[in-house]
Design an enzyme around this catalytic site. Structure first.
Site, short mmCIF file in Angstrom:
data_model
loop_
_atom_site.label_atom_id
_atom_site.label_comp_id
_atom_site.label_asym_id
_atom_site.label_seq_id
_atom_site.Cartn_x
_atom_site.Cartn_y
_atom_site.Cartn_z
N GLU A 59 0.83 -1.21 0.00
CA GLU A 59 0.00 0.00 0.00
C GLU A 59 0.85 1.25 0.00
O GLU A 59 0.58 2.20 -0.72
CB GLU A 59 -0.93 0.00 1.22
CG GLU A 59 -1.83 1.23 1.23
CD GLU A 59 -2.71 1.30 2.47
OE1 GLU A 59 -3.43 2.29 2.59
OE2 GLU A 59 -2.67 0.37 3.29
N HIS A 95 9.00 9.55 -18.16
CA HIS A 95 8.44 8.34 -17.58
C HIS A 95 8.40 7.22 -18.60
O HIS A 95 8.34 7.45 -19.80
CB HIS A 95 7.05 8.64 -17.03
CG HIS A 95 7.08 9.53 -15.83
ND1 HIS A 95 5.94 10.02 -15.24
CD2 HIS A 95 8.12 10.02 -15.10
CE1 HIS A 95 6.27 10.76 -14.20
NE2 HIS A 95 7.59 10.78 -14.10
N GLU A 97 6.09 5.26 -19.46
CA GLU A 97 4.90 5.26 -20.32
C GLU A 97 5.12 6.16 -21.54
O GLU A 97 4.78 5.81 -22.67
CB GLU A 97 3.67 5.76 -19.55
CG GLU A 97 3.26 4.86 -18.39
CD GLU A 97 3.87 5.26 -17.06
OE1 GLU A 97 3.26 4.96 -16.02
OE2 GLU A 97 4.95 5.89 -17.04
N CYS A 125 0.96 8.40 -13.84
CA CYS A 125 0.69 9.71 -13.23
C CYS A 125 -0.30 10.47 -14.12
O CYS A 125 -0.66 10.00 -15.20
CB CYS A 125 1.99 10.50 -13.07
SG CYS A 125 2.75 10.97 -14.66
N CYS A 128 1.09 11.24 -17.71
CA CYS A 128 1.17 10.03 -18.55
C CYS A 128 -0.23 9.56 -18.94
O CYS A 128 -0.44 9.07 -20.05
CB CYS A 128 1.92 8.92 -17.83
SG CYS A 128 3.71 9.22 -17.74
#
Length: 221
Positions: A59, A95, A97, A125, A128
């Site tokens: 988490e 990033h 992506e 994010c 992205c």
């Protein structure tokens, strides 16, 4: 709510030896500003130590500040072609992506239909997510399924809106099940040379954490 201990990675967990800074003969430390603004690492298989730390579906993702993206591209042309590999972002300026759309997709056959599956350590994010939506709207032959280990900053309203916009643009978003982690382990993680392929060993709470994130994603979408 899951009680997950904060984990700070040692250098070794990030793939660097713990005494890396000392170096032989006191090598000059590389200052961050001496590094290029970003570097995208590409390859076919990632080190097992990276997978075990970065893909873990905890988490609280303390210390997990990179994105690892494993991809499978199935091109439905005259002769169907499948290519696979992984991308990893090294510095914050670009990033993984974005790198996929800038460097991997352009090498695929233009005008053909591409069925793309990503297995990523955490969800995209906001920036992205916008890029993904643009790519799907521009390229009608692109089908994208994203399997994510963790949801990135999912409590933030703008992040929730970004996830919904990806769904609206036609992106299929899924949380990685234990079987998906095993698939990545078999297909994208380096196995030690000379050893028989080690079987995937699920970590504690892998199923519970999958269910936690699946519920959160269902609520958001």
């Amino acid at each position: 709510k899951m009680a997950e201990k904060q984990e700070e990675p040692s250098n070794a967990q990030n793939g660097e030896p713990d005494n890396a800074e000392e170096g032989e003969g006191k090598k000059k430390k590389v200052k961050r500003e001496d590094l290029p603004p970003f570097e995208i690492v590409t390859g076919e298989r990632l080190p097992a130590i990276f997978f075990k730390f970065q893909f873990r579906n905890v988490e609280y993702s303390s210390g997990r500040n990179k994105t690892f993206l494993c991809y499978v591209v199935e091109t439905q042309g005259k002769e169907p072609v499948t290519c696979r590999g992984y991308l990893e972002d090294e510095h914050a300026a670009a990033h993984a992506e974005m790198a996929f759309f800038n460097t991997i997709l352009p090498t695929c056959q233009a005008g053909a239909r591409h069925d793309v599956t990503w297995y990523v350590s955490s969800s995209p994010c906001v920036a992205c997510a916008q890029r993904i939506c643009e790519a799907l709207r521009k390229n009608k032959g692109l089908r994208l399924t994203i399997m994510v280990g963790r949801l990135f900053m999912w409590e933030e309203p703008e992040m929730q809106a970004a996830l919904r916009s990806m769904k609206e643009a036609g992106c299929k978003l899924r949380i990685m099940k234990p079987q998906d982690f095993e698939y990545v382990w078999k297909n994208f993680v380096e196995q030690e040379e000379g050893e028989e392929a080690k079987s995937f060993v699920p970590w504690e709470d892998i199923q519970e954490n999958f269910q936690y994130y699946e519920e959160k994603l269902a609520e958001i979408l």
